[in-house]
Design a protein around this motif. Sequence first.
Motif, PDB file in Angstrom:
ATOM      1  N   ALA A  79       0.837  -1.207   0.000  1.00 25.97           N
ATOM      2  CA  ALA A  79       0.000   0.000   0.000  1.00 25.97           C
ATOM      3  C   ALA A  79       0.871   1.255   0.000  1.00 25.97           C
ATOM      4  O   ALA A  79       0.577   2.230  -0.706  1.00 25.97           O
ATOM      5  CB  ALA A  79      -0.927   0.000   1.210  1.00 25.97           C
ATOM      6  N   TRP A  80       1.957   1.232   0.759  1.00 26.46           N
ATOM      7  CA  TRP A  80       2.849   2.388   0.835  1.00 26.46           C
ATOM      8  C   TRP A  80       3.469   2.656  -0.541  1.00 26.46           C
ATOM      9  O   TRP A  80       3.474   3.789  -1.013  1.00 26.46           O
ATOM     10  CB  TRP A  80       3.933   2.139   1.887  1.00 26.46           C
ATOM     11  N   LEU A  81       3.994   1.602  -1.189  1.00 28.67           N
ATOM     12  CA  LEU A  81       4.612   1.771  -2.499  1.00 28.67           C
ATOM     13  C   LEU A  81       3.598   2.198  -3.555  1.00 28.67           C
ATOM     14  O   LEU A  81       3.918   2.972  -4.459  1.00 28.67           O
ATOM     15  CB  LEU A  81       5.318   0.487  -2.936  1.00 28.67           C
ATOM     16  N   SER A  82       2.374   1.718  -3.432  1.00 26.94           N
ATOM     17  CA  SER A  82       1.312   2.113  -4.358  1.00 26.94           C
ATOM     18  C   SER A  82       1.029   3.605  -4.240  1.00 26.94           C
ATOM     19  O   SER A  82       0.947   4.318  -5.245  1.00 26.94           O
ATOM     20  CB  SER A  82       0.048   1.295  -4.061  1.00 26.94           C
ATOM     21  N   ARG A  83       0.912   4.081  -3.009  1.00 29.09           N
ATOM     22  CA  ARG A  83       0.641   5.510  -2.792  1.00 29.09           C
ATOM     23  C   ARG A  83       1.809   6.372  -3.270  1.00 29.09           C
ATOM     24  O   ARG A  83       1.616   7.360  -3.976  1.00 29.09           O
ATOM     25  CB  ARG A  83       0.373   5.778  -1.315  1.00 29.09           C
ATOM     26  N   VAL A  84       3.013   6.001  -2.897  1.00 31.18           N
ATOM     27  CA  VAL A  84       4.178   6.798  -3.287  1.00 31.18           C
ATOM     28  C   VAL A  84       4.354   6.782  -4.807  1.00 31.18           C
ATOM     29  O   VAL A  84       4.608   7.816  -5.425  1.00 31.18           O
ATOM     30  CB  VAL A  84       5.455   6.301  -2.568  1.00 31.18           C
ATOM     31  N   GLY A  85       4.196   5.610  -5.431  1.00 29.48           N
ATOM     32  CA  GLY A  85       4.305   5.516  -6.889  1.00 29.48           C
ATOM     33  C   GLY A  85       3.286   6.401  -7.587  1.00 29.48           C
ATOM     34  O   GLY A  85       3.606   7.106  -8.555  1.00 29.48           O
ATOM     35  N   THR A  86       2.049   6.388  -7.102  1.00 28.80           N
ATOM     36  CA  THR A  86       0.997   7.229  -7.693  1.00 28.80           C
ATOM     37  C   THR A  86       1.347   8.699  -7.562  1.00 28.80           C
ATOM     38  O   THR A  86       1.250   9.464  -8.530  1.00 28.80           O
ATOM     39  CB  THR A  86      -0.358   6.955  -6.998  1.00 28.80           C
ATOM     40  N   ASN A  87       1.770   9.109  -6.374  1.00 32.54           N
ATOM     41  CA  ASN A  87       2.115  10.525  -6.159  1.00 32.54           C
ATOM     42  C   ASN A  87       3.312  10.957  -6.995  1.00 32.54           C
ATOM     43  O   ASN A  87       3.337  12.073  -7.525  1.00 32.54           O
ATOM     44  CB  ASN A  87       2.353  10.794  -4.679  1.00 32.54           C
TER      45      ASN A  87
END
Length: 196
Positions: A79-87
Amino acid sequence: MDRAKAIDRRNDDALMRAIGARDSNALREIAEAYGHIPFGISCRMLADPMEAEDIAQEALLRLWNQADRWVEGGPGIAAWLSRVGTNLCIDRIRKTRRQSSEEVPEHRDETPLADAALESDNVKQAIIDCVTGLPERQRASIILTYYEQLSNQLAAENLEMNIKAFESMLFRARGKLKKCVETKGLVKEDVGRICP
């Protein structure tokens, strides 16, 4: 079995403690298990595998550098990598728009190609054009929901939105995407093909 599923989410906290202690093997394990997440999101949002590699590496680097801020028992590394990747993708899109001095053409050349082998490339490019033509947050909502298959709740959390606002934005994004796809003469089955 998928490598990401092989690592128990409860093990995420242990891996992050190891990264906090600067254990490069733990980072390597995370990269192998979860590196596809920011890469996949970036590839679809930016339509450029080389840029996607850069985003994935940047996301992992941020994980390494921010290990001391990790909150145990949270949603996990994926979830953390998904959020950071999106941002990171949204930032990259905004930066590119500010730096571009070229005028965007009104229409893509719609000349039909004689060679059937090129048709799939044409379809792929048309879909990429439709998705990348969306505003960055709407593009992210489509990518996270349909291509990354996140629930609306998780996608909303990735974009730091409440669920009602996210679903409203997703509805508008789907409408714009549908209109673009219809304008280009594509069928629904074609929309699933964006990034290798």
